[in-house]
Design a protein around this motif. Structure first.
Motif: not given
Length: 99
Positions: A59-78
């Motif tokens: 699992q990975m986590s993508y954190d947006f730099a220019y947004s207040d959006s929450p982090s997105v979880a990235i899983y195998g197969g993505s």
């Protein structure tokens, strides 16, 4: 060895079905494996995007730099950073390894 990971993406799945020679060339010449550990930063905001990343496990986590959006979880197969295939691009966030 890389074909199953690439097959998750519609373009590479199509290439695999329609042009096996091209598909093999992509797998042998343009794809590489990168091992990462929990807590590693794969890329950060502002870095030049030179690769698309296919996550095969964990699992990975993508954190947006220019947004207040929450982090997105990235899983195998993505996959992440597809823009690098089509554009000159700089990452707009940070990708961290969670497991």
């Amino acid at each position: 060895i890389f074909a199953p990971a690439l097959a998750a993406h519609a373009l590479f799945a199509h290439i695999q079905r329609s042009d096996m020679e091209l598909h093999q060339s992509i797998c042998h010449e343009a794809v590489f494996e990168e091992s990462v550990a929990n807590g590693d930063e794969v890329f950060r905001t502002g870095m030049e995007a030179t690769s698309v990343y296919f996550v095969t496990d964990g699992q990975m986590s993508y954190d947006f730099a220019y947004s207040d959006s929450p982090s997105v979880a990235i899983y195998g197969g993505s996959w992440v950073a597809e823009s690098a295939l089509w554009l000159l691009w700089h990452h707009r966030g940070r990708l961290l390894v969670k497991s």
